[in-house]
Scaffold this active site. Structure first.
Site, PDB file in Angstrom:
ATOM      1  N   ARG A  59       0.921  -1.115  -0.272  1.00  0.00           N
ATOM      2  CA  ARG A  59      -0.245   0.075  -0.120  1.00  0.00           C
ATOM      3  C   ARG A  59       0.926   0.975   0.010  1.00  0.00           C
ATOM      4  NH1 ARG A  59      -4.173   1.389   5.192  1.00  0.00           N
ATOM      5  NH2 ARG A  59      -1.979   2.978   5.516  1.00  0.00           N
ATOM      6  N   CYS A  82      -0.138   5.505   1.204  1.00  0.00           N
ATOM      7  CA  CYS A  82      -0.726   6.019   1.214  1.00  0.00           C
ATOM      8  C   CYS A  82      -0.507   7.066   1.707  1.00  0.00           C
ATOM      9  CB  CYS A  82      -1.774   5.658   2.810  1.00  0.00           C
ATOM     10  SG  CYS A  82      -2.804   7.007   3.804  1.00  0.00           S
TER      11      CYS A  82
END
Length: 122
Positions: A100, A102
């Site tokens: 991920r 972010c």
């Protein structure tokens, strides 16, 4: 290439698709927290993260995939101060802990607090 389209996620608000299936992979467009049934955006980061996750899930389902097949997400937050609350909701859906990124951004469409895009195996 197959265009993905479902009424269970908000329609595109610009010249793009909800997602694509290409060579056994599913690519979702960034999903903001618009309720596809009402067009409304819930208040607060927790409710918005929940709706964004549901919208990603609807596109995955339309492609015959699910959260367990997601291996990469990109998440956008309007305020990094919402990081912990966002993560609490995100963790309920993305239980396989995909790779991920972010990041905090200046603005998101419709003034929402978060947006999530995903890449999954079919």
């Amino acid at each position: 290439m197959k265009v993905l389209e479902t009424k269970n996620a908000p329609g595109a608000i610009g010249p793009y698709s909800q997602g694509f299936e290409v060579n056994g992979f599913v690519y979702t467009s960034g999903q903001i927290p618009v309720d596809p049934a009402t067009g409304e955006v819930p208040a607060g980061i927790a409710a918005q993260a929940e709706q964004s996750c549901k919208n990603v899930g609807a596109i995955l389902e339309a492609a015959g995939a699910d959260f367990g097949k997601v291996f990469k997400t990109t998440c956008f937050l309007a305020d990094m101060g919402d990081f912990a609350a966002f993560n609490e909701v995100y963790a309920k859906y993305f239980t396989s802990k995909p790779a991920r990124s972010c990041v905090a951004v200046k603005d998101l469409p419709k003034g929402v607090l978060c947006e999530i895009e995903a890449i999954a195996a079919k």
